[in-house]
Design an enzyme around this catalytic site. Structure first.
Site, short mmCIF file in Angstrom:
data_model
loop_
_atom_site.label_atom_id
_atom_site.label_comp_id
_atom_site.label_asym_id
_atom_site.label_seq_id
_atom_site.Cartn_x
_atom_site.Cartn_y
_atom_site.Cartn_z
N ASN A 43 0.84 -1.19 0.00
CA ASN A 43 0.00 0.00 0.00
C ASN A 43 0.88 1.24 0.00
O ASN A 43 2.11 1.14 -0.02
CB ASN A 43 -0.96 -0.01 1.19
CG ASN A 43 -0.22 -0.12 2.51
OD1 ASN A 43 0.62 0.72 2.83
ND2 ASN A 43 -0.52 -1.15 3.30
N PRO A 45 -3.14 -12.07 9.72
CA PRO A 45 -3.47 -11.95 11.15
C PRO A 45 -3.87 -10.52 11.50
O PRO A 45 -3.30 -9.55 10.97
CB PRO A 45 -2.17 -12.36 11.85
CG PRO A 45 -1.10 -12.21 10.82
CD PRO A 45 -1.75 -12.49 9.51
N LEU A 61 -3.85 -5.75 15.63
CA LEU A 61 -4.48 -4.85 16.60
C LEU A 61 -5.50 -5.60 17.45
O LEU A 61 -5.51 -5.50 18.68
CB LEU A 61 -5.14 -3.69 15.87
CG LEU A 61 -5.96 -2.71 16.72
CD1 LEU A 61 -5.09 -2.06 17.78
CD2 LEU A 61 -6.63 -1.67 15.83
N PHE A 108 -5.05 2.82 14.50
CA PHE A 108 -5.25 3.84 13.47
C PHE A 108 -6.27 3.32 12.47
O PHE A 108 -6.33 2.11 12.21
CB PHE A 108 -3.94 4.16 12.74
CG PHE A 108 -3.08 5.17 13.44
CD1 PHE A 108 -2.86 6.42 12.89
CD2 PHE A 108 -2.48 4.86 14.66
CE1 PHE A 108 -2.06 7.35 13.54
CE2 PHE A 108 -1.68 5.78 15.31
CZ PHE A 108 -1.46 7.04 14.75
#
Length: 398
Positions: free
Chosen positions: A208, A303, A306, A323
């Site tokens: 990304n 996975p 967070l 975030f």
């Protein structure tokens, strides 16, 4: 920050001992007093004369030196410093510390001290990766010792990989963070940052647009407040901050494993833009064009780092901050994410292309807590990080 600070520097036996000479010079430039302890192995790489000349004081070497014991016994020597620094921290020294051994001056000082200790490991890459070294490292971290480095790079033995001692200025930054009198002194904070790269084949990957700038700024701000920061970063564009324990990873699976290894922590800030999916069976060879057209890629879910930390039954950080990078209905999506993940806070931001936020120098965030959303004005990412670090310090002080 280091003026009048007293550093007890233990120099282990390794080729990286030459960097300890520059470290002494850098510390004294900043007003610190350095008391050097040279191990027998360390003296094979640097001379007592050069160490003494740079430190401006005598070098301590022998546990059973009657003169040294009369002037300042080893117990007192271990306790008059503001910080004990071991650079290079060899595999042997780390093993002695983890096992509670004390058979020479350096290991005895480390056993007898009640002063904070900072390690700068340095060794061959295979020694660093050996299970025994990693077990010792985990034990030393659990005992509360700080660690800076090692870095990746070329070895004197001709190999390449993790094991190079951190550079002198990196160690100075770690010392400044360790001696910081800020509100987060004594706190251990985990920060993830950057993108992850999920391999398709040996030359292609899914990624990304995250630059890692915001996570890096957060880690820097937390360290400036005195926190011991473990900084786990994917392949980011921006360089990592000084004065943190740096862990580099590539994929989401590697980041998840590194997070678990870095725990326990007082707080966790999960700023990394972790890929949601990976190719289920990445090819070990470069995929080629064929007459049959494009290859079919089957995806698997990565996975949820967070969520796994926020919902831990035992060992959960007191404060877990996530975030949420969104392109529409930012607050609604982020609020739902906070509830779904189980984290304490979410920092939501709009990363639509026209905002220029992803990869840019500014950010506009909304902090979402159990009290609801709190929108902050658009500001530089360093300013966002400083504001968040202050809030984290206040929350941990409650």
């Amino acid at each position: 920050m280091l003026a009048s600070k007293r550093i007890l520097l233990i120099i282990g036996g390794g080729i990286a001992a030459y960097k300890a000479l520059d470290l002494i010079r850098r510390l004294r430039e900043r007003g610190a007093a350095v008391t050097p302890v040279l191990t027998a192995a360390g003296a094979e790489f640097v001379t007592p004369l050069s160490v003494s000349a740079l430190a401006g004081t005598k070098v301590y070497r022998d546990l059973f030196d009657l003169t040294d014991e009369a002037e300042m016994g080893h117990i007192q020597l271990s306790r008059v410093a503001d910080l004990v620094v071991v650079a290079p921290a060899t595999a042997d020294l780390m093993g002695k510390m983890a096992g509670g051994l004390a058979n020479d001056l350096a290991s005895t000082l480390l056993m007898a001290t009640d002063t904070p200790v900072l390690l700068a490991p340095a060794m061959n890459v295979r020694m660093w990766q050996h299970p025994a070294t990693q077990r010792n490292l985990a034990q030393l971290k659990a005992d509360g010792l700080r660690v800076t480095g090692p870095n990746d790079g070329d070895m004197a033995c001709g190999e390449f990989g993790p094991g190079r001692m951190a550079e002198p200025l990196e160690i100075v930054a770690a010392i400044e963070a360790a001696l910081g009198d800020g509100p987060l002194a004594g706190r251990r904070v985990l920060v993830t940052s950057g993108p992850t790269h999920e391999p398709i084949d040996p030359v292609r990957y899914i990624a990304n647009r995250s630059s890692g700038a915001q996570g890096t700024a957060v880690a820097r701000a937390l360290a400036a407040l005195g926190a011991q920061v473990v900084f786990i970063t994917g392949p980011a564009e921006v360089p990592p901050p000084d004065g943190v324990e740096l862990v580099r990873v590539e994929s989401a699976a590697q980041m998840a494993a590194a997070v678990q290894e870095a725990l326990p922590a007082d707080a966790g800030v999960f700023a990394a833009a972790v890929a949601d999916w990976r190719v289920a069976s990445a090819s070990d060879r470069k995929l080629k064009k064929t007459r049959d057209g494009m290859p079919a890629l089957e995806f698997a879910e990565n996975p949820d780092i967070l969520k796994s930390v926020a919902q831990m039954d035992a060992g959960r950080p007191r404060l877990v901050v996530g975030f949420a990078a969104e392109t529409d209905d930012v607050i609604a999506h982020a609020t739902a994410k906070r509830a779904r993940k189980g984290c304490d806070w979410i920092l939501a931001n709009d990363v639509s292309p026209d905002t220029g936020i992803m990869g840019g120098s500014e950010n506009a965030v909304t902090l979402i807590t159990d009290k609801g959303p709190e929108t902050w004005p658009r500001m530089g990412k360093d300013a966002v990080a400083a504001r968040l670090a202050d809030r984290i310090a206040a929350a941990l002080a409650e």
